[in-house]
Design a protein around this motif. Sequence first.
Motif, PDB file in Angstrom:
ATOM      1  N   SER A 168      11.723  -1.321   7.167  1.00 31.86           N
ATOM      2  CA  SER A 168      12.490   0.132   6.406  1.00 31.86           C
ATOM      3  C   SER A 168      12.654   0.697   8.178  1.00 31.86           C
ATOM      4  O   SER A 168      12.344   0.107   8.818  1.00 31.86           O
ATOM      5  CB  SER A 168      11.210   0.814   6.716  1.00 31.86           C
ATOM      6  N   ASP A 169      13.848   1.497   7.982  1.00 27.16           N
ATOM      7  CA  ASP A 169      14.343   2.172   9.584  1.00 27.16           C
ATOM      8  C   ASP A 169      14.080   3.249   9.974  1.00 27.16           C
ATOM      9  O   ASP A 169      13.591   3.478  11.026  1.00 27.16           O
ATOM     10  CB  ASP A 169      16.329   2.073   9.821  1.00 27.16           C
TER      11      ASP A 169
ATOM     12  N   GLY B  84       6.514  -0.931   9.971  1.00 30.65           N
ATOM     13  CA  GLY B  84       5.527  -2.081   8.963  1.00 30.65           C
ATOM     14  C   GLY B  84       5.755  -1.998   7.904  1.00 30.65           C
ATOM     15  O   GLY B  84       5.568  -2.471   6.918  1.00 30.65           O
ATOM     16  N   GLN B  85       6.689  -0.941   6.832  1.00 30.42           N
ATOM     17  CA  GLN B  85       7.081  -1.360   5.699  1.00 30.42           C
ATOM     18  C   GLN B  85       8.576  -1.761   4.998  1.00 30.42           C
ATOM     19  O   GLN B  85       9.212  -1.685   5.808  1.00 30.42           O
ATOM     20  CB  GLN B  85       6.788   1.066   5.068  1.00 30.42           C
ATOM     21  N   ALA B  86       8.296  -2.032   3.754  1.00 31.23           N
ATOM     22  CA  ALA B  86       9.378  -1.729   3.255  1.00 31.23           C
ATOM     23  C   ALA B  86       9.784  -0.847   2.131  1.00 31.23           C
ATOM     24  O   ALA B  86       9.242  -0.247   2.052  1.00 31.23           O
ATOM     25  CB  ALA B  86       8.789  -3.351   2.615  1.00 31.23           C
TER      26      ALA B  86
ATOM     27  N   VAL C 131      13.353  -8.049   2.860  1.00 27.91           N
ATOM     28  CA  VAL C 131      12.097  -8.850   3.516  1.00 27.91           C
ATOM     29  C   VAL C 131      11.768  -9.778   2.049  1.00 27.91           C
ATOM     30  O   VAL C 131      10.352  -9.667   2.643  1.00 27.91           O
ATOM     31  CB  VAL C 131      11.199  -7.931   3.530  1.00 27.91           C
ATOM     32  N   GLY C 132      11.929  -9.083   1.049  1.00 32.73           N
ATOM     33  CA  GLY C 132      11.469  -9.172  -0.007  1.00 32.73           C
ATOM     34  C   GLY C 132      11.975  -8.363  -1.559  1.00 32.73           C
ATOM     35  O   GLY C 132      13.318  -8.456  -1.373  1.00 32.73           O
TER      36      GLY C 132
ATOM     37  N   ASP D  15       0.624  -1.363  -0.366  1.00 27.20           N
ATOM     38  CA  ASP D  15      -0.228   0.063   0.517  1.00 27.20           C
ATOM     39  C   ASP D  15       0.804   1.214   0.526  1.00 27.20           C
ATOM     40  O   ASP D  15       0.324   2.414  -0.377  1.00 27.20           O
ATOM     41  CB  ASP D  15      -0.363  -0.013   1.519  1.00 27.20           C
ATOM     42  N   HIS D  16       2.486   0.935  -0.667  1.00 26.83           N
ATOM     43  CA  HIS D  16       3.013   2.551  -0.237  1.00 26.83           C
ATOM     44  C   HIS D  16       4.128   2.328  -1.488  1.00 26.83           C
ATOM     45  O   HIS D  16       4.240   0.989  -1.811  1.00 26.83           O
ATOM     46  CB  HIS D  16       3.381   2.268   0.697  1.00 26.83           C
TER      47      HIS D  16
END
Length: 86
Positions: free
Chosen positions: A41-42, A46-48, A63-64, A27-28
């Motif tokens: 993400s640092d 909760g985001q990549a 993570v992917g 969603d981002h």
Amino acid sequence: EYRRQRQMCIRDRDTDGMLLRGMITLDHDIGDEEGSPLYLSDNTGGQATATRPADNDDVVRVVGYSIGTDDQIWFCPDNTWVVVTA
């Protein structure tokens, strides 16, 4: 805690479950570099992100991988991580 297993919530975790590995559309915005590794993400929990964390004490964990230009990813969190010493 970066040492724990990673999973991704699919819409509503109570009714749709959790993704341990597979394809998902985020969603981002993660950019348009197909095949690029994505990191935990640092800056935003909760985001990549396609930007590898680089500050002292940041945790670098793949993570992917990006699989297209529509923020689709192959979610497959690596079991290893590195803590940056800058």
